[in-house]
Design a protein around this motif. Sequence first.
Motif, PDB file in Angstrom:
ATOM      1  N   UNK A 173       0.829  -1.207   0.000  1.00  0.00           N
ATOM      2  CA  UNK A 173       0.000   0.000   0.000  1.00  0.00           C
ATOM      3  C   UNK A 173       0.864   1.258   0.000  1.00  0.00           C
ATOM      4  N   UNK A 174       0.462   2.210  -0.822  1.00  0.00           N
ATOM      5  CA  UNK A 174       1.116   3.511  -0.846  1.00  0.00           C
ATOM      6  C   UNK A 174       2.381   3.584  -1.665  1.00  0.00           C
ATOM      7  N   UNK A 175       2.599   2.619  -2.570  1.00  0.00           N
ATOM      8  CA  UNK A 175       3.850   2.560  -3.326  1.00  0.00           C
ATOM      9  C   UNK A 175       3.677   3.005  -4.774  1.00  0.00           C
ATOM     10  N   UNK A 176       4.788   3.467  -5.364  1.00  0.00           N
ATOM     11  CA  UNK A 176       4.800   3.905  -6.762  1.00  0.00           C
ATOM     12  C   UNK A 176       5.835   3.102  -7.536  1.00  0.00           C
ATOM     13  N   UNK A 177       5.514   2.855  -8.821  1.00  0.00           N
ATOM     14  CA  UNK A 177       6.341   1.991  -9.661  1.00  0.00           C
ATOM     15  C   UNK A 177       6.506   2.613 -11.036  1.00  0.00           C
ATOM     16  N   UNK A 178       7.654   2.381 -11.656  1.00  0.00           N
ATOM     17  CA  UNK A 178       7.948   2.976 -12.958  1.00  0.00           C
ATOM     18  C   UNK A 178       7.939   1.929 -14.070  1.00  0.00           C
ATOM     19  N   UNK A 179       7.018   2.091 -15.005  1.00  0.00           N
ATOM     20  CA  UNK A 179       6.943   1.218 -16.182  1.00  0.00           C
ATOM     21  C   UNK A 179       7.833   1.792 -17.275  1.00  0.00           C
ATOM     22  N   UNK A 180       9.134   1.793 -17.037  1.00  0.00           N
ATOM     23  CA  UNK A 180      10.092   2.403 -17.962  1.00  0.00           C
ATOM     24  C   UNK A 180      11.016   1.334 -18.512  1.00  0.00           C
ATOM     25  N   UNK A 181      11.006   1.170 -19.821  1.00  0.00           N
ATOM     26  CA  UNK A 181      11.950   0.267 -20.488  1.00  0.00           C
ATOM     27  C   UNK A 181      13.119   1.050 -21.058  1.00  0.00           C
ATOM     28  N   UNK A 182      12.817   2.095 -21.848  1.00  0.00           N
ATOM     29  CA  UNK A 182      13.852   2.985 -22.392  1.00  0.00           C
ATOM     30  C   UNK A 182      13.957   4.193 -21.469  1.00  0.00           C
ATOM     31  N   UNK A 183      15.124   4.376 -20.860  1.00  0.00           N
ATOM     32  CA  UNK A 183      15.287   5.450 -19.879  1.00  0.00           C
ATOM     33  C   UNK A 183      15.089   6.825 -20.495  1.00  0.00           C
ATOM     34  N   UNK A 184      15.496   7.000 -21.739  1.00  0.00           N
ATOM     35  CA  UNK A 184      15.294   8.299 -22.375  1.00  0.00           C
ATOM     36  C   UNK A 184      15.883   8.353 -23.771  1.00  0.00           C
ATOM     37  N   UNK A 185      15.020   8.395 -24.790  1.00  0.00           N
ATOM     38  CA  UNK A 185      15.457   8.591 -26.171  1.00  0.00           C
ATOM     39  C   UNK A 185      15.365  10.076 -26.496  1.00  0.00           C
ATOM     40  N   UNK A 186      16.384  10.604 -27.179  1.00  0.00           N
ATOM     41  CA  UNK A 186      16.320  12.007 -27.570  1.00  0.00           C
ATOM     42  C   UNK A 186      15.190  12.210 -28.581  1.00  0.00           C
ATOM     43  N   UNK A 187      14.451  13.307 -28.409  1.00  0.00           N
ATOM     44  CA  UNK A 187      13.279  13.538 -29.250  1.00  0.00           C
ATOM     45  C   UNK A 187      13.666  13.716 -30.712  1.00  0.00           C
ATOM     46  N   UNK A 188      14.841  14.283 -30.983  1.00  0.00           N
ATOM     47  CA  UNK A 188      15.241  14.417 -32.388  1.00  0.00           C
ATOM     48  C   UNK A 188      15.504  13.046 -33.020  1.00  0.00           C
ATOM     49  N   UNK A 189      15.919  12.061 -32.215  1.00  0.00           N
ATOM     50  CA  UNK A 189      16.094  10.705 -32.743  1.00  0.00           C
ATOM     51  C   UNK A 189      14.745  10.067 -33.036  1.00  0.00           C
ATOM     52  N   UNK A 190      13.773  10.332 -32.158  1.00  0.00           N
ATOM     53  CA  UNK A 190      12.412   9.837 -32.387  1.00  0.00           C
ATOM     54  C   UNK A 190      11.860  10.451 -33.677  1.00  0.00           C
ATOM     55  N   UNK A 191      12.023  11.772 -33.808  1.00  0.00           N
ATOM     56  CA  UNK A 191      11.530  12.460 -35.006  1.00  0.00           C
ATOM     57  C   UNK A 191      12.241  11.964 -36.257  1.00  0.00           C
ATOM     58  N   UNK A 192      13.516  11.601 -36.144  1.00  0.00           N
ATOM     59  CA  UNK A 192      14.265  11.128 -37.306  1.00  0.00           C
ATOM     60  C   UNK A 192      13.696   9.816 -37.823  1.00  0.00           C
ATOM     61  N   UNK A 193      13.336   8.905 -36.919  1.00  0.00           N
ATOM     62  CA  UNK A 193      12.741   7.635 -37.356  1.00  0.00           C
ATOM     63  C   UNK A 193      11.389   7.890 -38.007  1.00  0.00           C
ATOM     64  N   UNK A 194      10.592   8.771 -37.391  1.00  0.00           N
ATOM     65  CA  UNK A 194       9.286   9.093 -37.963  1.00  0.00           C
ATOM     66  C   UNK A 194       9.446   9.691 -39.357  1.00  0.00           C
ATOM     67  N   UNK A 195      10.390  10.622 -39.489  1.00  0.00           N
ATOM     68  CA  UNK A 195      10.629  11.252 -40.788  1.00  0.00           C
ATOM     69  C   UNK A 195      11.066  10.243 -41.838  1.00  0.00           C
ATOM     70  N   UNK A 196      11.924   9.320 -41.428  1.00  0.00           N
ATOM     71  CA  UNK A 196      12.381   8.296 -42.371  1.00  0.00           C
ATOM     72  C   UNK A 196      11.218   7.411 -42.815  1.00  0.00           C
ATOM     73  N   UNK A 197      10.378   7.021 -41.866  1.00  0.00           N
ATOM     74  CA  UNK A 197       9.266   6.146 -42.204  1.00  0.00           C
ATOM     75  C   UNK A 197       8.223   6.836 -43.074  1.00  0.00           C
ATOM     76  N   UNK A 198       8.057   8.135 -42.873  1.00  0.00           N
ATOM     77  CA  UNK A 198       7.050   8.877 -43.632  1.00  0.00           C
ATOM     78  C   UNK A 198       7.651   9.634 -44.820  1.00  0.00           C
ATOM     79  N   UNK A 199       8.975   9.517 -44.994  1.00  0.00           N
ATOM     80  CA  UNK A 199       9.662  10.210 -46.086  1.00  0.00           C
ATOM     81  C   UNK A 199       9.410  11.715 -46.031  1.00  0.00           C
ATOM     82  N   UNK A 200       9.683  12.291 -44.848  1.00  0.00           N
ATOM     83  CA  UNK A 200       9.450  13.718 -44.617  1.00  0.00           C
ATOM     84  C   UNK A 200      10.705  14.367 -44.061  1.00  0.00           C
TER      85      UNK A 200
END
Length: 293
Positions: free
Chosen positions: A216-243
Amino acid sequence: MRVFVTGGTGLIGSAVVAELLGNGHTVLALARSDASALAADAAGAEPLRGALADLDVLRAGVAQADGVIHLAFTNDFSSPDALANAVAEESAAIAALGEELIGSDRPFVTVSGTPSVPGRVSTEADPLSTEGVVGGRGRAVTAALGLASRGVRSAAVRLPRTVHNQGTGGFAGMLTGIARRTGVSGYPGDGAQRWPAVHALDAAVLFRLALEHAEAGTSWHAVADEGDQVRDIAAVIGRQLNMPVESVPSETYGPLGEVFASDQPSSSAHTRKALGWEPKHPGLLEDLANIGP
């Protein structure tokens, strides 16, 4: 255990329902529409018709259950007022669910986001923010955790900024949606800020573990990837959408602009050690390769 689940037909909720059913539990799922009721039934859950704002229906669901997992949220980020209304609706629902559980020692698993701590990776020991555009969610979940002193085995699973499956979901999914509308795969600022992430199927396992084992009273983190840079995320999206991939104004993201621009890496080391949770599914950047034109 018979578990009452709100939001059981969404990206995360459908994975949680399947995880519960696959591990010997039964599920009573809140269903706000005929389509949701049919989806819940097809998944093997018993639907309970009602919306998150129907507090009497929520209380009735609790009365029929051995435990509760709350996942529902009106994802309307179109304006500050719309977001404020969604937070207020959810806060009232969490309070109603919690009050119905007082004195029962039944589990109550709520959901929030991982906290953002300037200058370092956040951990399960960090408090949720109670300020800003989504501060009301932090206040509601903190109050639910406080019910531990009133006979509720309350726990909070904190989700990262992107919970994904097959390239969709979370903040990364919102970036994809904006890219499709504007023709640019954008990121706020210099894109160096980090967002944590988790696959929906891995998050579902943690919800079950918290339901079954969390104190009771506990918190838990559902984190697999500690932190991807947002520009890397956008780069994959851009590649997939050819943008093209480029920085865009924070106003592009409406009331979430400030949140999108912040650096918010998060750890799940304590969660993995204490509950034996270990993510097994693809990370965010790999999963985003499933985005289609």
